[in-house]
Write a protein that holds these residues in place. Structure first.
Motif, PDB file in Angstrom:
ATOM      1  N   GLY A 220       0.821  -1.212   0.000  1.00 26.59           N
ATOM      2  CA  GLY A 220       0.000   0.000   0.000  1.00 26.59           C
ATOM      3  C   GLY A 220       0.849   1.254   0.000  1.00 26.59           C
ATOM      4  O   GLY A 220       0.522   2.242  -0.680  1.00 26.59           O
ATOM      5  N   ARG A 241      -1.938  -0.346 -10.610  1.00 23.73           N
ATOM      6  CA  ARG A 241      -2.259  -0.032  -9.206  1.00 23.73           C
ATOM      7  C   ARG A 241      -3.557  -0.706  -8.788  1.00 23.73           C
ATOM      8  O   ARG A 241      -3.668  -1.241  -7.676  1.00 23.73           O
ATOM      9  CB  ARG A 241      -2.365   1.479  -9.006  1.00 23.73           C
ATOM     10  N   ASP A 242      -4.548  -0.685  -9.671  1.00 17.17           N
ATOM     11  CA  ASP A 242      -5.827  -1.333  -9.351  1.00 17.17           C
ATOM     12  C   ASP A 242      -5.633  -2.843  -9.148  1.00 17.17           C
ATOM     13  O   ASP A 242      -6.271  -3.444  -8.282  1.00 17.17           O
ATOM     14  CB  ASP A 242      -6.837  -1.078 -10.477  1.00 17.17           C
ATOM     15  N   GLU A 245      -4.103  -3.429  -5.699  1.00 21.27           N
ATOM     16  CA  GLU A 245      -4.847  -2.913  -4.536  1.00 21.27           C
ATOM     17  C   GLU A 245      -5.245  -4.013  -3.542  1.00 21.27           C
ATOM     18  O   GLU A 245      -5.164  -3.807  -2.322  1.00 21.27           O
ATOM     19  CB  GLU A 245      -6.078  -2.145  -5.013  1.00 21.27           C
ATOM     20  N   SER A 248      -2.628  -4.554  -0.753  1.00 24.13           N
ATOM     21  CA  SER A 248      -2.101  -3.335  -0.136  1.00 24.13           C
ATOM     22  C   SER A 248      -1.521  -3.557   1.255  1.00 24.13           C
ATOM     23  O   SER A 248      -0.662  -2.793   1.706  1.00 24.13           O
ATOM     24  CB  SER A 248      -3.191  -2.258  -0.081  1.00 24.13           C
TER      25      SER A 248
END
Length: 355
Positions: A220, A241-242, A245, A248
């Motif tokens: 994260g 990034r998605d 996620e 994280s």
């Protein structure tokens, strides 16, 4: 040998304790090799009782890796005496730079004197010179140990179980899925006490991941850092990034000092697209988007993914040469996917040096 002591060969008269001094005209006095043998044997016994003293024995580098030509270059010993002494030291080091844990200094001394019984003339004189050189070397080693305070160290029992269930593999079995255990005396930035998993090995070289170097931030933290740099064109894309996620809260590990921007993933899911089998139910790399979806859908656990920044890399024949020099011990994990257990991923012990 008292003349030798007077000339500075011994730093402490106590080193001669236990050595029987015989009259000058006795039969033993006519065999100076016996006195040398006793002195060497006494130092050898001390070394076998104190493994830390073995750690102070290091040979000079007699071979170097030429990165430009991807080959090892051998260096010759300076003279016959050096070559003979190095031959005996090689029995302690396995021909490498550092000691072998299973090697016995007492055994090396006894074997050397057994071999020398048949020598006469100049050959015998040469071996006597080698024995005196060995006494000087061992005495210097003991002197270093005294200054460092290691003469009082005892072989300590482990205070906690090892983090990896492993067994030693043949020395020449450098292959994908094997673990490299750094020799305790290897003092190289990023590799001290390292445990490395090999994920690629071919004619072009070897690629490995350091398993026991946790960094003080999570996935994260990494995502937020890249989000701040996205406007400058330095961060990862929003799609990547998605995909990351769902991970994280995963801790990050430093996989090595090469290509720190390179992200490696270890996991136990064979059906993930892009996965490469390492062995023992462990896989390297995968399709991040698919992995993220599996976690979100409950088909996979985020705890079972381990992320590494950077890696370790060797050129052609470089790693095999380092193994021959005893810089690494080759081991085989009994169950490779044990490295992905939750307590080794997020537990407090995961970041300790040496695990």
């Amino acid at each position: 040998f008292f003349d030798f002591w007077k000339e500075g060969g011994f730093t402490d008269r106590r080193e001669l304790r236990g050595v029987r001094v015989v009259p000058a005209m006795s039969a033993a006095a006519k065999r100076p090799g016996l006195s040398l043998y006793r002195l060497l044997l006494r130092s050898a016994k001390l070394m076998d009782r104190r493994p830390a003293l073995k750690g102070l024995i290091q040979t000079q580098r007699m071979r170097f890796y030429d990165r430009k030509n991807s080959e090892w270059i051998e260096m010759d010993a300076q003279d016959k005496e050096d070559a003979s002494l190095l031959g005996h030291i090689a029995k302690l080091t396995g021909g490498g730079r550092f000691y072998l844990p299973e090697a016995s200094a007492v055994g090396v001394v006894r074997d050397a004197f057994k071999e020398g019984k048949a020598l006469t003339g100049e050959e015998l004189d040469g071996e006597m010179d080698v024995a005196i050189a060995a006494i000087r070397m061992l005495d210097a080693n003991i002197g270093k140990g005294r200054k460092l305070g290691v003469l009082d160290w005892e072989r300590a029992a482990p205070t906690r179980p090892p983090p990896y269930a492993i067994q030693e593999a043949p020395r020449n079995d450098v292959s994908v899925g094997r673990l490299l255990l750094a020799h305790p005396m290897l003092n190289q930035a990023g590799l001290t006490r390292a445990v490395i998993l090999l994920v690629q090995h071919n004619r072009q070289g070897t690629f490995g991941i350091v398993l026991n170097r946790r960094v003080p931030f999570t996935m994260g933290d990494l995502l937020r850092e890249h989000e701040q740099h996205e406007t400058k064109g330095l961060g990862m894309s929003s799609k990547v990034r998605d995909s990351l996620e769902p991970f994280s809260e995963n801790v990050l590990f430093k996989g090595g000092d090469v290509s720190l921007e390179f992200l490696s993933i270890l996991h136990p899911y064979a059906d993930l697209k892009g996965s490469q089998a390492i062995g023992g139910g462990l896989y390297w790399q995968c399709d991040l988007r698919e992995a993220g979806k599996m976690v979100q859908q409950g088909k996979a656990s985020a705890d079972q993914f381990k992320f590494f920044l950077g890696h370790a890399r060797w050129g052609p024949s470089q790693l095999s040469g380092e193994v021959e020099m005893n810089l690494w011990r080759v081991a085989a994990p009994s169950q490779a996917k044990e490295t992905l257990e939750p307590d080794a991923r997020n537990g407090a012990d995961a970041g300790r040096k040496g695990e």
